[in-house]
Design an enzyme around this catalytic site. Structure first.
Site, PDB file in Angstrom:
ATOM      1  N   SER A  96     -51.619 132.209 119.623  1.00 44.46           N
ATOM      2  CA  SER A  96     -52.783 131.839 120.430  1.00 44.46           C
ATOM      3  C   SER A  96     -52.434 131.587 121.894  1.00 44.46           C
ATOM      4  O   SER A  96     -51.270 131.527 122.278  1.00 44.46           O
ATOM      5  CB  SER A  96     -53.425 130.597 119.837  1.00 44.46           C
ATOM      6  OG  SER A  96     -52.484 129.571 119.841  1.00 44.46           O
ATOM      7  N   ARG A 155     -45.402 135.561 119.557  1.00 38.15           N
ATOM      8  CA  ARG A 155     -44.979 134.569 120.552  1.00 38.15           C
ATOM      9  C   ARG A 155     -43.790 133.812 119.988  1.00 38.15           C
ATOM     10  O   ARG A 155     -43.864 133.241 118.909  1.00 38.15           O
ATOM     11  CB  ARG A 155     -46.109 133.577 120.874  1.00 38.15           C
ATOM     12  CG  ARG A 155     -45.874 132.828 122.212  1.00 38.15           C
ATOM     13  CD  ARG A 155     -46.843 131.683 122.430  1.00 38.15           C
ATOM     14  NE  ARG A 155     -46.644 130.650 121.446  1.00 38.15           N
ATOM     15  CZ  ARG A 155     -47.627 130.108 120.720  1.00 38.15           C
ATOM     16  NH1 ARG A 155     -48.865 130.468 120.887  1.00 38.15           N
ATOM     17  NH2 ARG A 155     -47.345 129.176 119.827  1.00 38.15           N
ATOM     18  N   LYS A 164     -39.410 121.712 107.320  1.00 39.76           N
ATOM     19  CA  LYS A 164     -40.585 122.564 107.553  1.00 39.76           C
ATOM     20  C   LYS A 164     -41.009 123.317 106.294  1.00 39.76           C
ATOM     21  O   LYS A 164     -40.198 124.018 105.691  1.00 39.76           O
ATOM     22  CB  LYS A 164     -40.266 123.601 108.632  1.00 39.76           C
ATOM     23  CG  LYS A 164     -39.940 123.017 109.992  1.00 39.76           C
ATOM     24  CD  LYS A 164     -39.828 124.137 111.020  1.00 39.76           C
ATOM     25  CE  LYS A 164     -39.605 123.585 112.399  1.00 39.76           C
ATOM     26  NZ  LYS A 164     -39.677 124.627 113.424  1.00 39.76           N
ATOM     27  N   GLU A 192     -39.741 128.612 116.663  1.00 37.77           N
ATOM     28  CA  GLU A 192     -40.244 129.547 115.647  1.00 37.77           C
ATOM     29  C   GLU A 192     -40.732 130.805 116.339  1.00 37.77           C
ATOM     30  O   GLU A 192     -40.929 130.835 117.555  1.00 37.77           O
ATOM     31  CB  GLU A 192     -41.391 128.927 114.839  1.00 37.77           C
ATOM     32  CG  GLU A 192     -42.621 128.644 115.680  1.00 37.77           C
ATOM     33  CD  GLU A 192     -43.917 128.560 114.880  1.00 37.77           C
ATOM     34  OE1 GLU A 192     -43.940 128.963 113.707  1.00 37.77           O
ATOM     35  OE2 GLU A 192     -44.917 128.117 115.457  1.00 37.77           O
ATOM     36  N   ARG A 205     -46.340 124.635 126.918  1.00 34.16           N
ATOM     37  CA  ARG A 205     -47.103 123.511 126.383  1.00 34.16           C
ATOM     38  C   ARG A 205     -46.320 122.233 126.630  1.00 34.16           C
ATOM     39  O   ARG A 205     -45.113 122.193 126.432  1.00 34.16           O
ATOM     40  CB  ARG A 205     -47.376 123.703 124.892  1.00 34.16           C
ATOM     41  CG  ARG A 205     -48.428 124.761 124.632  1.00 34.16           C
ATOM     42  CD  ARG A 205     -48.471 125.151 123.186  1.00 34.16           C
ATOM     43  NE  ARG A 205     -47.186 125.664 122.749  1.00 34.16           N
ATOM     44  CZ  ARG A 205     -46.885 125.894 121.478  1.00 34.16           C
ATOM     45  NH1 ARG A 205     -47.747 125.622 120.534  1.00 34.16           N
ATOM     46  NH2 ARG A 205     -45.709 126.391 121.157  1.00 34.16           N
ATOM     47  N   GLU A 218     -48.214 127.589 108.973  1.00 34.31           N
ATOM     48  CA  GLU A 218     -48.432 127.881 110.382  1.00 34.31           C
ATOM     49  C   GLU A 218     -49.561 126.982 110.871  1.00 34.31           C
ATOM     50  O   GLU A 218     -50.408 126.569 110.086  1.00 34.31           O
ATOM     51  CB  GLU A 218     -48.865 129.339 110.559  1.00 34.31           C
ATOM     52  CG  GLU A 218     -47.838 130.347 110.137  1.00 34.31           C
ATOM     53  CD  GLU A 218     -46.580 130.267 110.963  1.00 34.31           C
ATOM     54  OE1 GLU A 218     -46.672 130.012 112.172  1.00 34.31           O
ATOM     55  OE2 GLU A 218     -45.496 130.419 110.395  1.00 34.31           O
ATOM     56  N   GLY A 219     -49.568 126.756 112.156  1.00 35.52           N
ATOM     57  CA  GLY A 219     -50.724 126.077 112.721  1.00 35.52           C
ATOM     58  C   GLY A 219     -50.502 124.610 113.023  1.00 35.52           C
ATOM     59  O   GLY A 219     -51.395 123.943 113.529  1.00 35.52           O
ATOM     60  N   LYS A 257     -41.112 130.790 108.130  1.00 32.36           N
ATOM     61  CA  LYS A 257     -39.958 129.961 108.486  1.00 32.36           C
ATOM     62  C   LYS A 257     -38.768 130.248 107.574  1.00 32.36           C
ATOM     63  O   LYS A 257     -37.620 130.151 107.990  1.00 32.36           O
ATOM     64  CB  LYS A 257     -40.369 128.499 108.462  1.00 32.36           C
ATOM     65  CG  LYS A 257     -41.241 128.238 109.686  1.00 32.36           C
ATOM     66  CD  LYS A 257     -42.087 127.062 109.674  1.00 32.36           C
ATOM     67  CE  LYS A 257     -42.841 126.953 110.984  1.00 32.36           C
ATOM     68  NZ  LYS A 257     -44.121 127.644 110.997  1.00 32.36           N
ATOM     69  N   ASN A 296     -43.901 133.339 116.110  1.00 37.37           N
ATOM     70  CA  ASN A 296     -45.235 133.526 115.532  1.00 37.37           C
ATOM     71  C   ASN A 296     -45.562 135.009 115.488  1.00 37.37           C
ATOM     72  O   ASN A 296     -45.560 135.673 116.532  1.00 37.37           O
ATOM     73  CB  ASN A 296     -46.282 132.822 116.396  1.00 37.37           C
ATOM     74  CG  ASN A 296     -46.043 131.330 116.499  1.00 37.37           C
ATOM     75  OD1 ASN A 296     -46.341 130.592 115.572  1.00 37.37           O
ATOM     76  ND2 ASN A 296     -45.466 130.889 117.615  1.00 37.37           N
TER      77      ASN A 296
HETATM   78  P1  ADP Z   1     -46.060 125.616 113.353  1.00 41.06           P
HETATM   79  O1  ADP Z   1     -45.987 126.950 112.719  1.00 41.06           O
HETATM   80  O2  ADP Z   1     -46.816 124.633 112.545  1.00 41.06           O
HETATM   81  O3  ADP Z   1     -46.500 125.694 114.784  1.00 41.06           O
HETATM   82  P2  ADP Z   1     -43.475 124.837 114.421  1.00 41.06           P
HETATM   83  O4  ADP Z   1     -42.190 125.229 113.846  1.00 41.06           O
HETATM   84  O5  ADP Z   1     -43.861 125.498 115.693  1.00 41.06           O
HETATM   85  O6  ADP Z   1     -44.579 125.047 113.300  1.00 41.06           O
HETATM   86  O7  ADP Z   1     -43.501 123.274 114.625  1.00 41.06           O
HETATM   87  C1  ADP Z   1     -44.589 122.607 115.190  1.00 41.06           C
HETATM   88  C2  ADP Z   1     -44.132 121.720 116.331  1.00 41.06           C
HETATM   89  O8  ADP Z   1     -43.160 120.791 115.872  1.00 41.06           O
HETATM   90  C3  ADP Z   1     -43.466 122.454 117.467  1.00 41.06           C
HETATM   91  O9  ADP Z   1     -44.399 122.952 118.378  1.00 41.06           O
HETATM   92  C4  ADP Z   1     -42.583 121.372 118.069  1.00 41.06           C
HETATM   93  O10 ADP Z   1     -43.335 120.521 118.910  1.00 41.06           O
HETATM   94  C5  ADP Z   1     -42.171 120.579 116.858  1.00 41.06           C
HETATM   95  N1  ADP Z   1     -40.889 121.087 116.346  1.00 41.06           N
HETATM   96  C6  ADP Z   1     -40.723 122.081 115.458  1.00 41.06           C
HETATM   97  N2  ADP Z   1     -39.429 122.312 115.216  1.00 41.06           N
HETATM   98  C7  ADP Z   1     -38.739 121.425 115.954  1.00 41.06           C
HETATM   99  C8  ADP Z   1     -37.354 121.144 116.122  1.00 41.06           C
HETATM  100  N3  ADP Z   1     -36.435 121.814 115.457  1.00 41.06           N
HETATM  101  N4  ADP Z   1     -37.022 120.161 116.978  1.00 41.06           N
HETATM  102  C9  ADP Z   1     -37.965 119.458 117.637  1.00 41.06           C
HETATM  103  N5  ADP Z   1     -39.286 119.666 117.521  1.00 41.06           N
HETATM  104  C10 ADP Z   1     -39.682 120.631 116.684  1.00 41.06           C
HETATM  105 MG    MG Z   2     -45.505 126.443 116.343  1.00 36.53          MG
END
Ligand code: ADP
Ligand code: MG
Length: 532
Positions: A209, A186, A421, A202, A508, A425-426, A367, A204
């Site tokens: 999920s 995803r 970051k 990102e 979401r 994950e998660g 990442k 996945n």
């Molecule tokens: P994870 O693997 O923990 O899901 P993500 O990269 O998806 O990591 O980050 C988790 C959440 O943080 C995202 O769903 C989003 O809401 C927020 N987020 C992540 N990266 C960004 C970004 N570059 N700008 C704004 N919000 C972000």
């Molecule tokens: Mg995420």
């Protein structure tokens, strides 16, 4: 171990809290200077083209906050009935057994009452690029040197990634090849309000999920739009077809069929407690009902205790031959509380079961690899078609490693424009706002290699809009922002690609004040899209 479900982050495992939708950390753009001033294009390690702007989306079609309260009550009531009858459900945190015993302590999934307006061109763009990302992951997974070298510094700083890399290295030593490769991915996006660009958050590659539940949200919204047509005047046909559960089930079936043993099962690797179990059960109910393929659910600890590898590489767990090992656990350090879980992961990897994901697919979704691929000329290593490369690149936000001192300096000066970051994950792991400055300064002071555990990303600021969020039977009027995830299914064998599709979507929506707000924490919900 239980973690909170963040609809934007901790979506892989859930624990629904009783907190209401309320504000926590600020996401306010007003605090920051203009994000377009972030020095993306000047950064030598950045492949980003100069900032482009796209046409602005039309105004929102509809203000749900303006709904008459009687009407709102009726729609909400019907939405709750629909969700209960059609299995749009999660385990209720208030019930102790709801993470282990199905049918006990159920509550409707946190949802947005009505679909979120979303620009059709962005939706099409995200769907179009999904098969290219699928192919990219596959090709990256085959380049062991690229994976090991890109993650070499990270390995020193991050014990979890290091263990994953060790398994990967072991497979290389054994000359282990994965001829049949299954990806259930995803890719998540936000639309940056300032530039109106769809930018990838990102990709996945493990435990993506909500494919089981997100299609239900689209069905629910379509049904409500039909039912309340004369009041809402919204066209149900503007909610795109979403067959995420069917398509994941089909991909699992096709992979199972490639394994070519009618007595074999699909094994779902799960956490011991899982309140998002209905999302998973949907996939395996479909697998059984549509294709008569049996599945078993096992934790990594159980696999360690009950699993064995036959001389020919066959994985047998609890007396069943495993054709496909589908991971809905194993992506977080907490999934490996002892060596036993690591042994199970290794056992699966050594076997000839089809892994979803293989260790190489898992690493390709980190990442750090996302950041490496965003460097100049990296995509060209894996993709030939120039149009495809351009389409993928167009989705990349600014991504940097922390060795880039000019970016680190800027992030210390303007932390609000960045997200830091780790290789996790998660959800719930990222660093935002002033914490970015503090973390960077501390790392600098210590002078260790800890920085290699992180990447820096341009912070994306999506537009906010009004919405009604439903949680535990109560509706909340909120100002929200959204993240679109597009599922991708990919299957190939030694000779050919069998499947390479975009496969439904997940919207979401979270309160706009939350950085990573979660469904569990009461900040975010499942949603669908209304094309405008
Ligand atoms: P994870 O693997 O923990 O899901 P993500 O990269 O998806 O990591 O980050 C988790 C959440 O943080 C995202 O769903 C989003 O809401 C927020 N987020 C992540 N990266 C960004 C970004 N570059 N700008 C704004 N919000 C972000
Ligand atoms: Mg995420």
């Amino acid at each position: 171990m239980l973690k909170q479900l963040h609809a934007f982050g901790v979506e892989k495992n859930i624990c629904f809290s009783n907190r209401s939708f309320q504000q926590n950390q600020t996401n306010s753009r007003a605090r920051h200077s203009n994000p377009s001033t972030i020095p993306m294009a000047q950064n030598s390690s950045s492949p980003l083209p100069p900032l482009k702007f796209e046409a602005k989306p039309p105004n929102p079609v509809f203000d749900p906050h303006g709904l008459d309260s009687n009407l709102l009550e009726k729609i909400a009531y019907d939405a709750l009935v629909w969700s209960s009858l059609r299995g749009l459900l999660v385990g209720d945190r208030a019930s102790q057994k709801s993470g282990t015993v199905p049918g006990v302590g159920l509550v409707h999934a946190p949802i947005s009452l009505l679909p979120m307006p979303f620009q059709e061109s962005h939706y099409k763009q995200a769907c179009e690029v999904a098969p290219i990302f699928n192919e990219l992951v596959d090709r990256v997974s085959l380049d062991s040197n690229f994976l090991q070298e890109s993650l070499a510094r990270t390995k020193k700083a991050d014990a979890f990634t290091s263990r994953l890399l060790d398994i990967h290295a072991k497979m290389l030593d054994m000359n282990k090849k994965e001829d049949i490769r299954l990806g259930l991915h995803r890719s998540d996006y936000m639309v940056d309000e300032h530039t109106n660009l769809l930018l990838q958050i990102e990709l996945n590659t493990i435990s993506s999920s909500f494919a089981g539940l997100s299609c239900l949200v689209s069905d629910l919204h379509r049904s409500l739009l039909h039912q309340f047509k004369q009041h809402l005047a919204l066209d149900p046909e503007r909610i795109p077809e979403n067959a995420s559960a069917n398509q994941f089930a089909e991909a699992l079936q096709k992979a199972w069929s490639e394994y070519n043993n009618p007595r074999a099962v699909v094994m779902i690797v799960v956490q011991a407690e899982e309140r998002n179990m209905y999302d998973q059960h949907w996939l395996f109910t479909l697998l059984m009902e549509k294709y008569q393929v049996r599945s078993i659910r096992k934790t990594l600890a159980e696999i360690d205790a009950q699993g064995e590898l036959l001389a020919d590489g066959t994985l047998v767990v609890d007396g069943e031959v495993v054709a496909v090992s589908y991971f809905r656990a194993g992506y977080a350090p907490t999934d490996y509380p002892s060596e036993s879980e690591w042994s199970a992961r290794l056992l699966i990897e050594q076997s000839c079961a089809i892994k979803c994901p293989s260790i190489a697919y898992h690493l390709a979704g980190t990442k750090k690899i996302q950041q490496e691929l965003a460097k100049p000329n990296q995509l060209e290593r894996f993709l030939e078609n120039k149009d495809d490369i351009a389409k993928v690149r167009k989705c990349f936000a600014g991504l940097w490693n922390l060795e880039d001192s000019s970016i680190v300096k800027d992030a210390i000066e303007r932390p609000g424009l960045y997200v830091m970051k780790p290789q996790r994950e998660g959800g719930g792991n990222n660093i935002y706002g002033d914490d970015v400055r503090v973390a960077l300064q501390e790392m600098h002071k210590k002078g260790t290699e800890e920085d290699a555990a992180y990447i820096l990303m341009q912070r994306i600021f999506p537009a906010t809009s009004p919405a009604i969020l439903m949680r535990e039977g109560i509706s909340h009027k909120e100002q929200v922002l959204s993240e679109l995830g597009v599922y991708g299914t990919y299957l190939r064998n030694k000779e050919k690609v069998i499947m390479n599709n975009h496969s439904g979507y997940l919207m979401r929506t979270k309160v706009s004040s939350s950085n990573e707000g979660g469904v569990a924490a009461g900040f975010a919900v499942l949603d669908s899209i209304y094309l405008v």
